[in-house]
Design an enzyme around this catalytic site. Structure first.
Site, mmCIF file in Angstrom:
data_model
loop_
_atom_site.group_PDB
_atom_site.id
_atom_site.type_symbol
_atom_site.label_atom_id
_atom_site.label_comp_id
_atom_site.label_asym_id
_atom_site.label_seq_id
_atom_site.Cartn_x
_atom_site.Cartn_y
_atom_site.Cartn_z
ATOM 1 C CE LYS A 94 -4.085 1.916 0.240
ATOM 2 N NZ LYS A 94 -5.040 1.874 -0.895
ATOM 3 C CG ASP A 144 -4.860 -13.194 8.048
ATOM 4 O OD1 ASP A 144 -4.975 -14.438 7.985
ATOM 5 O OD2 ASP A 144 -5.633 -12.465 8.696
HETATM 6 C C1 IPM Z 1 -3.964 -17.711 9.514
HETATM 7 C C2 IPM Z 1 -4.874 -17.383 10.652
HETATM 8 C C3 IPM Z 1 -4.059 -16.788 11.791
HETATM 9 C C4 IPM Z 1 -3.373 -15.548 11.240
HETATM 10 C C5 IPM Z 1 -4.873 -16.455 13.064
HETATM 11 C C6 IPM Z 1 -5.579 -17.681 13.585
HETATM 12 C C7 IPM Z 1 -4.032 -15.822 14.118
HETATM 13 O O1 IPM Z 1 -5.896 -16.535 10.238
HETATM 14 O O2 IPM Z 1 -3.047 -18.543 9.706
HETATM 15 O O3 IPM Z 1 -4.158 -17.170 8.426
HETATM 16 O O4 IPM Z 1 -3.988 -14.476 11.201
HETATM 17 O O5 IPM Z 1 -2.214 -15.649 10.845
HETATM 18 MG MG MG Z 2 -5.930 -16.180 8.175
#
Ligand code: IPM
Ligand code: MG
Length: 360
Positions: free
Chosen positions: A195, A251
């Site tokens: 970004k 994520d």
């Molecule tokens: C992932 C999950 C995790 C993250 C969570 C459960 C902390 O969403 O492995 O993508 O955000 O990394």
């Molecule tokens: Mg995740």
């Protein structure tokens, strides 16, 4: 050869899907002459129940001393499970962040591939699904917002929360190098997502990525803004080969990528550091709503075990065999409920594991 695998079944459907992945590993072991020794490790809600913390030092030590870690999933339901009455640093997910950090696993690889057999499960337009896609998201895993300083306080009578997004050039360089190395083994195209029109951390990110790119002249590199990337993933996913991005963007984008493969139950992942030790887990969560019903899709976990064979053990042939068996199962019309469609054969979680083993 002998390999020591630390196994973290975790919460929810974790134990069910991990059993199937172990079954597959043992089948590979028998066929190719390897032995996998498993050591069970508690993490997440089950560890909170047993020890009051989501990951003990001993558990982390066991993981460190293994050749690889196989993980199911951790977590429960906010507002339902009592784990969520604890402070954030003692909740199940904190165990996951702690093991990633503790093992130095800065590179999270999430391949998203549309099997032609699952085209009908892909929520995109037919012509987009027909074009197919085969990408790998390379997500930075031990920096950024997840690990920056955070606090919640009252400032002049106003409740205020702060999270910090910080990256240094070394953190960016090592993940960029990983992405380019992976691109060299694929279609030699890296799209770096940031970004940079707003964030300083993104501007540094793209500078360092272009410096690294100079060492990989065969790889084409493009910068893409994260909002545009979210759009391009559903508009034209075929354009992506290697997607390189920071922790939080990765994520979010990896959940989006998994959805267009037809089911989040298909997406594997590998978390790697500087050495051979890696942590292998499905990209999906613990799905507490279907836990204990023997209907979860174990394919993401099985494919994660295949990544373990490839990246931690250098057993490429064996990894190929597992991936081919999964493809064969899909060709043969065998489906768990999340990917079920008319005319196919519905199986349970264990049924899917057995079907994969039979085809190895
Ligand atoms: C992932 C999950 C995790 C993250 C969570 C459960 C902390 O969403 O492995 O993508 O955000 O990394
Ligand atoms: Mg995740």
């Amino acid at each position: 050869m002998n390999f020591n695998v630390a196994v973290i079944p975790g919460d929810g459907i974790g134990p069910e899907i991990v059993s199937e992945a172990k079954k597959v590993l043992d089948t590979v072991g028998k066929k190719f002459g390897h032995e996998f020794t498993y050591t069970n490790v508690l993490m997440g809600g089950v560890s909170i129940d047993a020890h009051g913390v989501p990951l003990t030092d001993e558990a982390l030590e066991t993981a460190k001393n293994s050749d690889a870690v196989l993980l199911g999933a951790v977590g429960g339901r906010v507002g339902v499970d009592k784990w969520y009455e604890l402070p954030p640093n003692l909740r199940p997910e904190a165990g996951l962040l702690a093991i990633r950090k503790g093992l130095g696993l800065f590179a999270n690889l999430r391949p998203a591939y549309l099997y032609k057999e699952l085209k009908s499960a892909c929520p995109l337009k037919e012509e987009v699904a027909d074009a197919g896609f085969d990408m790998i998201i390379v997500r930075e895993l031990t920096g950024g917002l997840y690990f920056g300083e955070r606090k919640t306080e009252v400032v002049d009578g106003v409740r205020t929360a702060i999270d910090t997004l910080k990256y240094d050039e070394n953190e960016i360089r090592r993940i960029a190098v990983k992405a380019f190395e992976i691109a060299m083994k694929r279609n030699k195209k890296v799209i770096s997502v940031d970004k940079a029109n707003v964030l300083d951390s993104s501007r540094l990110w793209s500078q360092v990525v272009s410096e690294v790119a100079k060492d990989f002249p065969e790889v084409t590199v493009e910068n893409m803004l994260v909002d545009n990337c979210a759009m391009q993933l559903v508009k034209n996913p075929a354009q992506f080969d290697v997607v390189l991005t920071e922790n939080m963007f990765g994520d979010i984008l990896s959940d989006e990528a998994s959805m267009i493969t037809g089911s989040i139950g298909m997406l594997s992942s590998a978390s790697l550091g500087a050495g051979k030790l890696g942590l292998y887990e499905p990209s999906h969560g613990a799905a507490p709503d279907i836990a204990g019903q023997n209907k979860a899709n174990p394919i993401a976990t099985v494919l994660s075990a295949a990544m373990m064979l490839r990246y931690s053990f250098d057993l490429d042939k064996e990894a190929d065999a597992v991936e081919a068996a999964v493809r064969k199962v899909l060709e043969d019309g065998i489906r768990t409920v999340d990917i079920m469609s008319e005319g196919k054969t519905l199986v349970t979680c264990t049924g899917m594991g057995d079907a994969i083993c039979e085809r190895i």
